[in-house]
Design an enzyme around this catalytic site. Structure first.
Site, PDB file in Angstrom:
ATOM      1  N   GLN A   1      10.403 -17.549  10.973  1.00 16.84           N
ATOM      2  CA  GLN A   1      11.217 -16.910  12.000  1.00 16.84           C
ATOM      3  C   GLN A   1      11.309 -17.748  13.277  1.00 16.84           C
ATOM      4  OE1 GLN A   1      10.162 -12.741  12.460  1.00 16.84           O
ATOM      5  NE2 GLN A   1       9.780 -12.532  10.265  1.00 16.84           N
ATOM      6  N   ASP A   2      11.979 -17.209  14.265  1.00 13.71           N
ATOM      7  CA  ASP A   2      12.334 -17.929  15.484  1.00 13.71           C
ATOM      8  C   ASP A   2      11.087 -18.505  16.172  1.00 13.71           C
ATOM      9  OD1 ASP A   2      15.266 -16.337  16.075  1.00 13.71           O
ATOM     10  OD2 ASP A   2      13.715 -15.281  14.968  1.00 13.71           O
TER      11      ASP A   2
ATOM     12  N   HIS B   1       7.798 -14.378  14.671  1.00  8.53           N
ATOM     13  CA  HIS B   1       8.220 -15.198  15.801  1.00  8.53           C
ATOM     14  C   HIS B   1       7.046 -15.927  16.459  1.00  8.53           C
ATOM     15  CE1 HIS B   1      11.746 -12.734  15.231  1.00  8.53           C
ATOM     16  NE2 HIS B   1      11.035 -11.666  15.462  1.00  8.53           N
TER      17      HIS B   1
ATOM     18  N   ARG C   1       7.997 -29.670  10.281  1.00  5.07           N
ATOM     19  CA  ARG C   1       8.046 -31.111  10.545  1.00  5.07           C
ATOM     20  C   ARG C   1       7.034 -31.865   9.688  1.00  5.07           C
ATOM     21  NH1 ARG C   1       6.330 -34.288  14.823  1.00  5.07           N
ATOM     22  NH2 ARG C   1       5.601 -32.573  16.135  1.00  5.07           N
TER      23      ARG C   1
ATOM     24  N   HIS D   1       3.361 -27.745  11.077  1.00  9.32           N
ATOM     25  CA  HIS D   1       3.074 -29.162  11.274  1.00  9.32           C
ATOM     26  C   HIS D   1       1.671 -29.407  10.747  1.00  9.32           C
ATOM     27  CE1 HIS D   1       2.583 -32.929  13.831  1.00  9.32           C
ATOM     28  NE2 HIS D   1       3.715 -33.117  13.164  1.00  9.32           N
TER      29      HIS D   1
ATOM     30  N   ASN E   1      14.856 -10.709   5.559  1.00  6.80           N
ATOM     31  CA  ASN E   1      15.092 -12.145   5.721  1.00  6.80           C
ATOM     32  C   ASN E   1      15.732 -12.803   4.512  1.00  6.80           C
ATOM     33  OD1 ASN E   1      13.955 -13.437   8.409  1.00  6.80           O
ATOM     34  ND2 ASN E   1      12.704 -11.658   7.924  1.00  6.80           N
TER      35      ASN E   1
ATOM     36  N   HIS F   1      -0.734 -24.817  11.394  1.00 11.11           N
ATOM     37  CA  HIS F   1      -1.021 -26.246  11.552  1.00 11.11           C
ATOM     38  C   HIS F   1      -1.990 -26.692  10.463  1.00 11.11           C
ATOM     39  CE1 HIS F   1      -1.632 -30.151  13.309  1.00 11.11           C
ATOM     40  NE2 HIS F   1      -0.691 -29.871  14.199  1.00 11.11           N
TER      41      HIS F   1
ATOM     42  N   ASP G   1       6.496 -35.020   9.107  1.00  9.98           N
ATOM     43  CA  ASP G   1       6.549 -36.451   9.454  1.00  9.98           C
ATOM     44  C   ASP G   1       5.178 -37.001   9.832  1.00  9.98           C
ATOM     45  OD1 ASP G   1       6.222 -35.140  11.851  1.00  9.98           O
ATOM     46  OD2 ASP G   1       7.981 -36.001  12.828  1.00  9.98           O
ATOM     47  N   GLU G   2       4.135 -36.178   9.761  1.00  9.84           N
ATOM     48  CA  GLU G   2       2.769 -36.647   9.995  1.00  9.84           C
ATOM     49  C   GLU G   2       1.952 -36.223   8.784  1.00  9.84           C
ATOM     50  OE1 GLU G   2      -0.930 -36.148  13.146  1.00  9.84           O
ATOM     51  OE2 GLU G   2       1.055 -35.492  13.777  1.00  9.84           O
TER      52      GLU G   2
ATOM     53  N   GLU H   1      -2.456 -35.859  10.092  1.00  8.74           N
ATOM     54  CA  GLU H   1      -2.040 -36.927   9.179  1.00  8.74           C
ATOM     55  C   GLU H   1      -2.803 -36.858   7.858  1.00  8.74           C
ATOM     56  OE1 GLU H   1      -5.041 -39.026  11.971  1.00  8.74           O
ATOM     57  OE2 GLU H   1      -3.662 -37.315  11.998  1.00  8.74           O
TER      58      GLU H   1
END
Length: 205
Positions: free
Chosen positions: A66-67, A107, A50, A72, A192, A112, A52-53, A75
């Protein structure tokens, strides 16, 4: 789900993910915003990448997400100005998160940003990497936490370890010839990348 991010004071540009045609994103995964996926990348069900930050996020060639993996970041801009402390440089480019070539994120891993995980590293199940740089050819065994440190090339983090000081990181053991997980990542990458190719071929029918 592949979609653009939305505008905000911490994200002044709408970006669409840039996904190599050889990468496969499962329909139950989310890839959002300023994200780059390289060749043969596999993004499995319930993963979230993601951008978006903090952004950009990059998952380089032959890596796998993986699952349940979450990528993320904090900002990286505010009101159009970059927040340099939340960016990390790799090969002259700045990223909120960079995941290198042939990296396996097993998994429920959380990467971050600001964080970097370099080439040929295996990140085991339920590992958290935050505000850290992990070198090449490392193994982060399941359940480890790596926070605010730099891990040198070719080290391993024992399962369940919490690495929060640079001294702890510097004292991590070296991956030796007799280390049982030394070659684990090669097999995981093989599986994979083959899955990515297979699912793409099945889509085309």
């Amino acid at each position: 789900m592949i979609e653009k991010n939305v505008l905000a004071d911490f994200c002044g540009k709408v970006s669409e993910p840039v996904i190599d045609p050889t990468a496969y994103v499962h329909p139950l995964a989310a890839v959002i915003g300023n994200v780059i996926l390289g060749k043969n990348v596999m993004v499995s069900p319930s993963a979230a990448v993601r951008g978006d930050e903090g952004q950009p996020l990059c998952v380089d060639d032959d890596a796998n997400v993986q699952d349940g993996v979450v990528i993320h970041a904090l900002e990286t801009e505010m009101n159009g100005e970059p927040i340099e402390k939340n960016l990390m440089e790799v090969d002259g480019k700045k990223y909120a998160v960079y995941v290198g070539k042939r990296v396996s994120l097993a998994h429920q891993v959380q990467i971050h940003g600001p964080s970097v995980v370099m080439d040929d590293t295996f990140v085991g199940m339920k590992v958290l990497v935050f505000k850290s740089r992990v070198g090449k050819g490392c193994v982060l065994e399941p359940g480890a936490i790596v926070m605010g440190v730099t891990v040198a090339d070719g080290r391993y983090v024992p399962a369940g370890s919490v690495i929060r000081t640079q001294q702890q990181a510097d004292e991590l053991p070296v991956v030796t010839e007799d280390y049982p997980f030394r070659t684990l990542n090669k097999g995981v990458v093989h599986v994979n990348t083959a899955l990515a190719k297979g699912y793409l071929a099945a889509q085309k029918g």
